[in-house]
Design an enzyme around this catalytic site. Sequence first.
Site, PDB file in Angstrom:
ATOM      1  N   ASN A 215       0.854  -1.200   0.000  1.00  0.00           N
ATOM      2  CA  ASN A 215       0.000   0.000   0.000  1.00  0.00           C
ATOM      3  C   ASN A 215       0.880   1.236   0.000  1.00  0.00           C
ATOM      4  OD1 ASN A 215       0.419   0.927   2.866  1.00  0.00           O
ATOM      5  ND2 ASN A 215      -0.338  -1.156   3.228  1.00  0.00           N
ATOM      6  N   ALA A 279       1.357   1.563  11.622  1.00  0.00           N
ATOM      7  CA  ALA A 279       1.627   0.898  10.336  1.00  0.00           C
ATOM      8  C   ALA A 279       0.329   0.655   9.576  1.00  0.00           C
ATOM      9  CB  ALA A 279       2.326  -0.434  10.592  1.00  0.00           C
ATOM     10  N   ASP A 283      -4.191  -6.223   5.194  1.00  0.00           N
ATOM     11  CA  ASP A 283      -5.172  -7.081   5.875  1.00  0.00           C
ATOM     12  C   ASP A 283      -5.086  -8.527   5.396  1.00  0.00           C
ATOM     13  OD1 ASP A 283      -6.198  -5.083   7.469  1.00  0.00           O
ATOM     14  OD2 ASP A 283      -7.593  -4.402   5.916  1.00  0.00           O
ATOM     15  N   PRO A 310      -2.688 -11.565  10.657  1.00  0.00           N
ATOM     16  CA  PRO A 310      -2.965 -11.295  12.073  1.00  0.00           C
ATOM     17  C   PRO A 310      -3.138  -9.796  12.280  1.00  0.00           C
ATOM     18  CG  PRO A 310      -0.640 -11.838  11.743  1.00  0.00           C
ATOM     19  CD  PRO A 310      -1.334 -12.084  10.434  1.00  0.00           C
ATOM     20  N   ASP A 311      -3.959  -9.440  13.237  1.00  0.00           N
ATOM     21  CA  ASP A 311      -4.152  -8.014  13.562  1.00  0.00           C
ATOM     22  C   ASP A 311      -3.209  -7.665  14.718  1.00  0.00           C
ATOM     23  OD1 ASP A 311      -5.102  -5.554  14.657  1.00  0.00           O
ATOM     24  OD2 ASP A 311      -6.923  -5.845  13.460  1.00  0.00           O
ATOM     25  N   PHE A 329      -4.287   3.571  14.908  1.00  0.00           N
ATOM     26  CA  PHE A 329      -4.626   4.556  13.879  1.00  0.00           C
ATOM     27  C   PHE A 329      -5.804   4.020  13.090  1.00  0.00           C
ATOM     28  CE2 PHE A 329      -1.688   8.130  13.133  1.00  0.00           C
ATOM     29  CZ  PHE A 329      -0.913   7.976  14.260  1.00  0.00           C
TER      30      PHE A 329
END
Length: 410
Positions: A215, A279, A283, A310-311, A329
Site C-alpha cells: 500500500n 503501520a 489485511d 494477524p491483527d 490509527f
Amino acid sequence: MATTSQNLSGLRILLIISGSVAAYKSLDLIRRLRDEGADVRCILTSGGAQFITPLSVASLSENKAYTDLFSLTDEQEMGHIRLARDCDLVLVAPASANIIARAAQGLADDLASTVLLATDRPVMLAPAMNPVMWQNKAVQDNVQTLHKRGYRVITPGAGDMACGETGTGRLPEVPDLVRAVCDFFQDNAPLKGLSALVTSGPTFEPLDPVRFLGNRSSGKQGHAIAEALAMAGAAVTLVSGPVQVPDPARVRVLHVETAQQMLDACLKSLPADIAVCAAAVADYRAAEPAEQKIKKSGEAGLSLKLVQNPDILATLSQSNRRPKLVVGFAAETHDGLENAKQKIDRKGCDWLVLNDVGGGKIFGQDENTVTLLRRDADSKLDAETWPELSKKDVARRLADKIAETLPRSA
Ligand code: CTP
C-alpha cells in the site's frame, strides 16, 4: 569532530544570536551543539550582525541564517511562525540587555523578538553584558519577569570582560552552555524511564518472488511518532515496514516486510509501556505465495486466494503483556468518526488517531489532520480534532498527550 555520545541527536535548536561582543562564541557554540547531534537553525539580530556575519553562521550551522522579519523569501520558505515552533528549544546566546528587555515587554519589532512571542517551545537565555548593566535593576527586573514566565536563565559568569571591566556578565564558556542544554533535555524528558513500541510504514505481502501486495503508506507519521517519543525520553523500538524515510535518531529500528514478521518483531519487543500502531498493515496475504514467478496464462485472468493477516493492534491490546497504553490509527475514507468508534472497541485499544484518507489525502504528504479519540477511565469516549499540522507536529502533540497520561517511572 563529533563526540561519541550524542546527547542532542534528533533535536533541533533555534539559536538567537543577539548584539554582544560575546557573539563570537556563538560560532563555536553552533559547532559544539552540532557535535552533540543537534540540528541548529540560527537567527542573527541586527546587533548580532555587527559582531559576526550571516555567512559564518550559515556555514557553521549548514542552515540558512535568518535575519529579517520582512523577508519575502524567508516567509515563503519557512514563515516566522514555523521557525518559532519547528524546534525543541529556543536558545538566546548571547542574550543582550536589549533583547531581554524587548522579550519582557512583548515587543515584536524584529524577527528574534517576534519569534520569542510566537514560540510555544521552551526558551533558554544566556545573558551577556557589562557587569554594571547586568546589575541594573531594569535588567534584573526583566530577567525576573521572563523567569516567572517560564524562561530558563543561565547565570552569566564572572571575570574579565571584553570592555576592560571585571565582574559578573560574561557569557559562560561554550562547553558550559552545551552542558546546560543537554541537562535541560535530560531533566525535562517526560517519558524518561518508559519504553515504547511503534509500528510504521506498509507491509509487503509476497505473491511470488518478484511481486507483492502493498500500500501507499510512507511511514512518515509512524517514524515521526517514534522520534517524538524518543525525544520525550522513552526507550523506543520502531518496527518498520519497507519505507524510504530514514531511521529516526535514538530509536532501535527493526526492519520487516510482512505483517507476520511485524507481529513477531512486536511480540519479541514486549514488554513495553506504550504501543503506537501506525503501520498500514496489509489485511490479507496470499494463501500460498508462488515459489516461481507467476506467468501469464491466457485471457482468463488470474484469481488470487488470500487469507487474513494477524491483527497486530488487536493482538497487542488483548495480550497478557498488554502495554499500559495502546494507541491505534484508523485510516478512513468515509464515516470516519463512526467507523473509528467501532474500531476502538473491536481492537480493544485505548486511543485511536483518526485520519481522513478520502481522495488519496495523507499518504506521502507532510501534513495531517487528525482526530484523537480517547477512552477515559469511565469508558467515556472523548474526540478531539486537531488543526492541520505537519506530521512531526502531530507526533509531538501525541507524545505530549501520552506524557500527560502516563506518569514517568524514573
Ligand atoms: N492494524 C494492525 N494489524 C492489521 C491491521 C491493522 O495492527 N492486520 C492496525 C493499524 O496499524 C491501525 C489500526 O489497526 O493502527 C487500524 O487500521 P485500519 O487499516 O484502519 O483498520 P483495519 O483493521 O484494517 O479495518 P478496515 O480496513 O476494515 O477499516
